[in-house]
Design a protein around this motif. Structure first.
Motif, PDB file in Angstrom:
ATOM      1  N   VAL A  21       0.842  -1.199   0.000  1.00 28.28           N
ATOM      2  CA  VAL A  21       0.000   0.000   0.000  1.00 28.28           C
ATOM      3  C   VAL A  21       0.871   1.240   0.000  1.00 28.28           C
ATOM      4  O   VAL A  21       0.569   2.229  -0.668  1.00 28.28           O
ATOM      5  N   GLY A  22       1.988   1.176   0.725  1.00 25.06           N
ATOM      6  CA  GLY A  22       2.923   2.293   0.735  1.00 25.06           C
ATOM      7  C   GLY A  22       3.373   2.686   2.124  1.00 25.06           C
ATOM      8  O   GLY A  22       3.167   1.968   3.101  1.00 25.06           O
ATOM      9  N   LEU A  23       3.990   3.857   2.206  1.00 23.77           N
ATOM     10  CA  LEU A  23       4.522   4.392   3.453  1.00 23.77           C
ATOM     11  C   LEU A  23       3.989   5.807   3.674  1.00 23.77           C
ATOM     12  O   LEU A  23       3.741   6.525   2.704  1.00 23.77           O
ATOM     13  N   PRO A  24       3.816   6.230   4.925  1.00 18.81           N
ATOM     14  CA  PRO A  24       4.017   5.471   6.164  1.00 18.81           C
ATOM     15  C   PRO A  24       3.079   4.263   6.236  1.00 18.81           C
ATOM     16  O   PRO A  24       1.960   4.320   5.740  1.00 18.81           O
ATOM     17  N   ALA A  25       3.569   3.196   6.861  1.00 23.88           N
ATOM     18  CA  ALA A  25       2.792   1.969   6.959  1.00 23.88           C
ATOM     19  C   ALA A  25       1.684   2.124   7.981  1.00 23.88           C
ATOM     20  O   ALA A  25       1.928   2.543   9.108  1.00 23.88           O
ATOM     21  N   ASN A  26       0.470   1.817   7.576  1.00 22.51           N
ATOM     22  CA  ASN A  26      -0.651   1.824   8.510  1.00 22.51           C
ATOM     23  C   ASN A  26      -0.869   0.443   9.111  1.00 22.51           C
ATOM     24  O   ASN A  26      -1.054   0.281  10.304  1.00 22.51           O
ATOM     25  N   GLY A  28      -0.434  -4.096   7.991  1.00 25.80           N
ATOM     26  CA  GLY A  28      -0.150  -5.117   6.997  1.00 25.80           C
ATOM     27  C   GLY A  28       1.272  -5.615   7.091  1.00 25.80           C
ATOM     28  O   GLY A  28       2.197  -4.863   7.428  1.00 25.80           O
ATOM     29  N   GLY A  29       1.466  -6.898   6.772  1.00 28.59           N
ATOM     30  CA  GLY A  29       2.769  -7.519   6.905  1.00 28.59           C
ATOM     31  C   GLY A  29       3.817  -6.944   5.970  1.00 28.59           C
ATOM     32  O   GLY A  29       4.925  -6.588   6.386  1.00 28.59           O
ATOM     33  N   PHE A  30       3.487  -6.830   4.679  1.00 24.74           N
ATOM     34  CA  PHE A  30       4.443  -6.286   3.722  1.00 24.74           C
ATOM     35  C   PHE A  30       4.754  -4.825   4.013  1.00 24.74           C
ATOM     36  O   PHE A  30       5.894  -4.375   3.859  1.00 24.74           O
ATOM     37  N   GLU A  31       3.738  -4.065   4.407  1.00 28.47           N
ATOM     38  CA  GLU A  31       3.955  -2.650   4.718  1.00 28.47           C
ATOM     39  C   GLU A  31       4.900  -2.488   5.919  1.00 28.47           C
ATOM     40  O   GLU A  31       5.789  -1.628   5.915  1.00 28.47           O
ATOM     41  N   THR A  32       4.708  -3.328   6.928  1.00 29.84           N
ATOM     42  CA  THR A  32       5.598  -3.286   8.092  1.00 29.84           C
ATOM     43  C   THR A  32       7.009  -3.691   7.712  1.00 29.84           C
ATOM     44  O   THR A  32       7.995  -3.108   8.187  1.00 29.84           O
ATOM     45  N   LEU A  33       7.125  -4.670   6.826  1.00 31.14           N
ATOM     46  CA  LEU A  33       8.443  -5.082   6.324  1.00 31.14           C
ATOM     47  C   LEU A  33       9.155  -3.910   5.656  1.00 31.14           C
ATOM     48  O   LEU A  33      10.321  -3.615   5.970  1.00 31.14           O
ATOM     49  N   VAL A  34       8.472  -3.238   4.743  1.00 28.43           N
ATOM     50  CA  VAL A  34       9.096  -2.147   4.006  1.00 28.43           C
ATOM     51  C   VAL A  34       9.447  -0.983   4.937  1.00 28.43           C
ATOM     52  O   VAL A  34      10.507  -0.373   4.802  1.00 28.43           O
ATOM     53  N   ASP A  35       8.575  -0.694   5.889  1.00 26.86           N
ATOM     54  CA  ASP A  35       8.864   0.355   6.864  1.00 26.86           C
ATOM     55  C   ASP A  35      10.182   0.067   7.584  1.00 26.86           C
ATOM     56  O   ASP A  35      11.021   0.962   7.758  1.00 26.86           O
ATOM     57  N   ASN A  36      10.376  -1.175   7.979  1.00 33.56           N
ATOM     58  CA  ASN A  36      11.598  -1.533   8.692  1.00 33.56           C
ATOM     59  C   ASN A  36      12.821  -1.575   7.775  1.00 33.56           C
ATOM     60  O   ASN A  36      13.927  -1.254   8.214  1.00 33.56           O
ATOM     61  N   LEU A  37      12.633  -1.931   6.512  1.00 32.04           N
ATOM     62  CA  LEU A  37      13.738  -1.868   5.561  1.00 32.04           C
ATOM     63  C   LEU A  37      14.211  -0.429   5.390  1.00 32.04           C
ATOM     64  O   LEU A  37      15.425  -0.155   5.355  1.00 32.04           O
ATOM     65  N   VAL A  38      13.254   0.492   5.312  1.00 33.14           N
ATOM     66  CA  VAL A  38      13.612   1.902   5.154  1.00 33.14           C
ATOM     67  C   VAL A  38      14.320   2.426   6.398  1.00 33.14           C
ATOM     68  O   VAL A  38      15.318   3.154   6.301  1.00 33.14           O
ATOM     69  N   LEU A 268      -1.026   2.124  15.619  1.00 32.09           N
ATOM     70  CA  LEU A 268      -0.095   1.119  16.150  1.00 32.09           C
ATOM     71  C   LEU A 268      -0.043   1.124  17.672  1.00 32.09           C
ATOM     72  O   LEU A 268       0.100   0.067  18.293  1.00 32.09           O
ATOM     73  N   GLU A 269      -0.141   2.294  18.266  1.00 36.95           N
ATOM     74  CA  GLU A 269      -0.091   2.364  19.725  1.00 36.95           C
ATOM     75  C   GLU A 269      -1.331   1.724  20.344  1.00 36.95           C
ATOM     76  O   GLU A 269      -1.253   1.042  21.375  1.00 36.95           O
ATOM     77  N   GLU A 270      -2.474   1.924  19.710  1.00 36.82           N
ATOM     78  CA  GLU A 270      -3.710   1.356  20.228  1.00 36.82           C
ATOM     79  C   GLU A 270      -3.706  -0.164  20.125  1.00 36.82           C
ATOM     80  O   GLU A 270      -4.059  -0.870  21.077  1.00 36.82           O
ATOM     81  N   ILE A 271      -3.291  -0.685  18.972  1.00 33.45           N
ATOM     82  CA  ILE A 271      -3.302  -2.141  18.806  1.00 33.45           C
ATOM     83  C   ILE A 271      -2.221  -2.788  19.664  1.00 33.45           C
ATOM     84  O   ILE A 271      -2.356  -3.926  20.112  1.00 33.45           O
ATOM     85  N   LYS A 272      -1.173  -2.029  19.945  1.00 35.18           N
ATOM     86  CA  LYS A 272      -0.122  -2.538  20.826  1.00 35.18           C
ATOM     87  C   LYS A 272      -0.659  -2.778  22.229  1.00 35.18           C
ATOM     88  O   LYS A 272      -0.286  -3.750  22.900  1.00 35.18           O
ATOM     89  N   ILE A 273      -1.565  -1.913  22.683  1.00 34.40           N
ATOM     90  CA  ILE A 273      -2.174  -2.095  24.005  1.00 34.40           C
ATOM     91  C   ILE A 273      -2.970  -3.393  24.046  1.00 34.40           C
ATOM     92  O   ILE A 273      -2.891  -4.164  25.010  1.00 34.40           O
TER      93      ILE A 273
END
Length: 372
Positions: A21-26, A28-38, A268-273
């Motif tokens: 979908v792109g960045l910033p990642a909202n 999804g697995g691939f989106e989180t992957l790309v966020d961390n690669l960047v 992300l903060e909400e789902i982390k809780i």
């Protein structure tokens, strides 16, 4: 630091990422992957340019960059039927701009790989995701198309990435190709602090499941088990209103006090809780490769009750507690003792720390892409 050989005499290579979908990642697995690669790319000043394709349909504010990556927008949705057009146009643009390395996440745009081979010298690296064409949610025509894309992607890529040992075995048995196993990280959910007994979300202890609301994720099985076992609440977070399947489940289980069906959470903060206060994590996925939500749960240091299939067993290194039916899930809820839970938690966490950190995964991705 990863550096390109003879960097003083060569221009920086250009690496683009297609299929998210792109960045910033909202979400999804691939989106989180790309966020961390960047993030890894910026932190380590890796000697390459990084370009990420984004769906303009998903971003009101279209930023030109995110950290050290340049962003390019394509006017189609990244999911559903439009993903074919989205990925295809992204690939055409990448070839037109003569990017050196193209990292493709998912196979839906692979139909044009043979043409790319004829007109471009770009290297293609593809992460095939799961065995997408086998998913029950697709109709017969879509399954046939995705199977064709899988065949083409494996044949015409320079490197094939599998995210799970079971996917590696499938690619090897089906096509005779040795793929590279690279999974996902999950240490962003490593629970370093002791969580208060006073739950900030609900007063009772709860089991948590986060997934797309699809039959292959066995949501119906999990809900049925907890409609009978009421000693602990169940929270399931997912896209309930996107299918007849989800709407039917809402109607059937909406009146059970111990069952809470919550719409997707992109903060992300909400789902982390929700994650960090769970007492048990229930994982019903039966298809795909390594499910990012399962990897993330392994860092929570809570018991994981996972559907018994080869993908989940590979991901958890056979250290989770497994169920295959309503009755078997109820049985482990009733009878799993604390010693077994503690052993499972310890073994899964240690395995995750050694295999599923974003630092390690990102390093392996860049080493693989730059070295070809």
């Amino acid at each position: 630091m990863i550096m390109l050989a003879n960097n003083n005499f060569k221009k920086k290579i250009k690496i683009c990422v297609i299929g998210t979908v792109g960045l910033p990642a909202n979400y999804g697995g691939f989106e989180t992957l790309v966020d961390n690669l960047v993030r890894y790319h910026e932190k380590n000043s890796i000697s390459c340019e990084l370009i990420v394709y984004c769906s303009s349909a998903s971003y009101e504010a279209k930023k030109s960059s995110y950290l050290s990556a340049s962003l390019k927008y394509i006017p189609f949705k990244a999911n559903g039927f439009q993903s074919i057009i989205y990925d295809t146009i992204s690939l055409i643009d990448a070839v037109y701009n003569k990017y050196d390395k193209i990292l493709v996440l998912g196979v839906s745009g692979a139909i044009i790989f043979p043409i790319i081979r004829l007109v471009s010298k770009s290297y293609i690296i593809i992460n095939v995701d799961g065995v997408e064409w086998k998913r029950n949610k697709w109709n017969l025509l879509t399954k046939k198309y995705l199977k064709l894309c899988e065949i083409i992607s494996v044949k015409y890529s320079d490197i094939v990435i599998s995210d799970n040992k079971a996917i590696y075995k499938y690619i090897k048995d089906e096509y005779g190709i040795e793929s590279k196993v690279l999974s996902y990280g999950g240490d962003q959910y490593d629970k370093l602090d002791v969580v208060s007994d006073k739950n900030p979300i609900i007063a009772k202890k709860y089991a948590l499941s986060i997934c797309r609301i699809e039959p292959e994720n066995n949501v119906h099985l999990i809900l049925e088990a907890f409609s009978k076992y009421k000693n602990i609440d169940l929270i399931v977070i997912g896209n309930w209103k996107n299918s007849k399947y989800g709407l039917k489940l809402i109607d059937k289980y909406k009146n059970y006090e111990n069952i809470k069906m919550i719409n997707p959470i992109y903060n992300l903060e909400e789902i982390k809780i929700y994650r960090e206060n769970a007492f048990i994590y229930v994982h019903g996925h039966s298809a795909g490769g390594t499910n990012p939500s399962l990897v993330e749960a392994m860092f929570l240091r809570v018991p994981i009750y996972a559907f018994d299939c080869e993908f989940n067993r590979n991901t958890t290194n056979n250290c989770a507690i497994y169920f295959s039916s309503v009755s078997s899930l109820i049985d482990i809820l009733n009878n799993t003792n604390k010693n077994d839970q503690s052993k499972s938690i310890r073994e899964m966490y240690n395995y995750a720390k050694n295999n599923y950190t974003w630092e390690q995964i990102s390093k392996e991705y860049f080493s693989l892409i730059i070295d070809i």
